[in-house]
Design a protein around this motif. Sequence first.
Motif, PDB file in Angstrom:
ATOM      1  N   ASP A  96      35.469  54.713  49.490  1.00  0.00           N
ATOM      2  CA  ASP A  96      34.704  54.350  48.920  1.00  0.00           C
ATOM      3  C   ASP A  96      34.679  52.959  47.420  1.00  0.00           C
ATOM      4  O   ASP A  96      33.605  53.402  46.966  1.00  0.00           O
ATOM      5  N   GLY A  97      36.387  52.448  47.192  1.00  0.00           N
ATOM      6  CA  GLY A  97      36.065  52.275  46.109  1.00  0.00           C
ATOM      7  C   GLY A  97      35.416  50.522  46.187  1.00  0.00           C
ATOM      8  O   GLY A  97      34.808  49.990  47.230  1.00  0.00           O
ATOM      9  N   GLN A  98      35.239  49.864  45.030  1.00  0.00           N
ATOM     10  CA  GLN A  98      34.867  48.372  44.982  1.00  0.00           C
ATOM     11  C   GLN A  98      35.738  47.180  44.681  1.00  0.00           C
ATOM     12  O   GLN A  98      36.141  47.533  44.265  1.00  0.00           O
ATOM     13  N   SER A  99      35.223  46.518  44.948  1.00  0.00           N
ATOM     14  CA  SER A  99      36.135  45.062  44.814  1.00  0.00           C
ATOM     15  C   SER A  99      35.607  43.845  43.506  1.00  0.00           C
ATOM     16  O   SER A  99      34.145  43.951  43.812  1.00  0.00           O
ATOM     17  N   TYR A 100      35.792  43.283  43.011  1.00  0.00           N
ATOM     18  CA  TYR A 100      35.232  42.571  41.702  1.00  0.00           C
ATOM     19  C   TYR A 100      36.121  41.360  41.488  1.00  0.00           C
ATOM     20  O   TYR A 100      37.239  41.870  41.518  1.00  0.00           O
ATOM     21  N   ASN A 101      35.886  40.462  41.004  1.00  0.00           N
ATOM     22  CA  ASN A 101      36.644  39.189  40.154  1.00  0.00           C
ATOM     23  C   ASN A 101      36.486  39.657  38.856  1.00  0.00           C
ATOM     24  O   ASN A 101      35.248  40.110  38.237  1.00  0.00           O
ATOM     25  N   THR A 102      37.640  39.862  37.684  1.00  0.00           N
ATOM     26  CA  THR A 102      37.204  40.369  36.355  1.00  0.00           C
ATOM     27  C   THR A 102      36.715  39.050  36.079  1.00  0.00           C
ATOM     28  O   THR A 102      36.977  37.536  35.778  1.00  0.00           O
ATOM     29  N   GLY A 103      35.908  39.366  34.346  1.00  0.00           N
ATOM     30  CA  GLY A 103      36.152  38.146  33.124  1.00  0.00           C
ATOM     31  C   GLY A 103      36.485  37.721  33.193  1.00  0.00           C
ATOM     32  O   GLY A 103      36.486  36.447  32.448  1.00  0.00           O
ATOM     33  N   TRP A 104      37.671  38.373  32.462  1.00  0.00           N
ATOM     34  CA  TRP A 104      39.121  37.257  31.670  1.00  0.00           C
ATOM     35  C   TRP A 104      39.225  36.016  32.361  1.00  0.00           C
ATOM     36  O   TRP A 104      39.769  35.041  32.253  1.00  0.00           O
ATOM     37  N   HIS A 105      38.946  36.131  33.829  1.00  0.00           N
ATOM     38  CA  HIS A 105      39.449  35.226  34.525  1.00  0.00           C
ATOM     39  C   HIS A 105      38.297  34.259  35.416  1.00  0.00           C
ATOM     40  O   HIS A 105      38.352  33.677  36.615  1.00  0.00           O
ATOM     41  N   SER A 106      37.336  34.032  35.005  1.00  0.00           N
ATOM     42  CA  SER A 106      35.490  33.559  35.076  1.00  0.00           C
ATOM     43  C   SER A 106      35.597  33.954  36.165  1.00  0.00           C
ATOM     44  O   SER A 106      34.534  33.028  36.554  1.00  0.00           O
ATOM     45  N   ASN A 107      35.498  35.007  36.264  1.00  0.00           N
ATOM     46  CA  ASN A 107      35.083  35.781  37.550  1.00  0.00           C
ATOM     47  C   ASN A 107      34.953  35.164  39.137  1.00  0.00           C
ATOM     48  O   ASN A 107      34.450  34.327  39.516  1.00  0.00           O
ATOM     49  N   THR A 108      36.645  34.413  38.941  1.00  0.00           N
ATOM     50  CA  THR A 108      36.640  33.759  40.180  1.00  0.00           C
ATOM     51  C   THR A 108      38.300  33.856  40.254  1.00  0.00           C
ATOM     52  O   THR A 108      39.292  34.468  39.949  1.00  0.00           O
TER      53      THR A 108
END
Length: 140
Positions: A96-108
């Motif tokens: 049930d973990g989440q996935s995302y882009n990090t802010g350090w590479h502009s959420n891309t």
Amino acid sequence: IGATLVDSLSTLWLLGMKDEFWEARDWVKDNLDFSKVGTISVFETTIRNLGGLLSAYDLSHDAVFLEKADDLGKRLMKAFGTPHGVPFGETELFDDGQSYNTGWHSNTAILSEIGSLQVEFRYLARVTGKSEYATIAMRA
């Protein structure tokens, strides 16, 4: 998650260090548990852990490596759960973990990381017989 150990399995094999290889294999069998791992880089974990497990399997034909690679592949698949198919850069491997882009590479997403995932996921599809691994990686 034993990244350095897993990443070095093929080197141990190729250098003829079979005792060390089998000792590392026993650690993988008894201790490597991706269900307890939090946030990871999808790219780094794919090339080091998934690639390391697949290389070790290819060289030794030991099913332990394939089982662990299949488990990791399933957990990494959630990173591809985007509307466009381009995977997130980070994911939590536990259930049930989440996935995302990090802010350090502009959420891309980073293009070079996405392209290199295909090697491991296509080979994982081939050795497991689960075409969804190749399909999802090629869609990215």
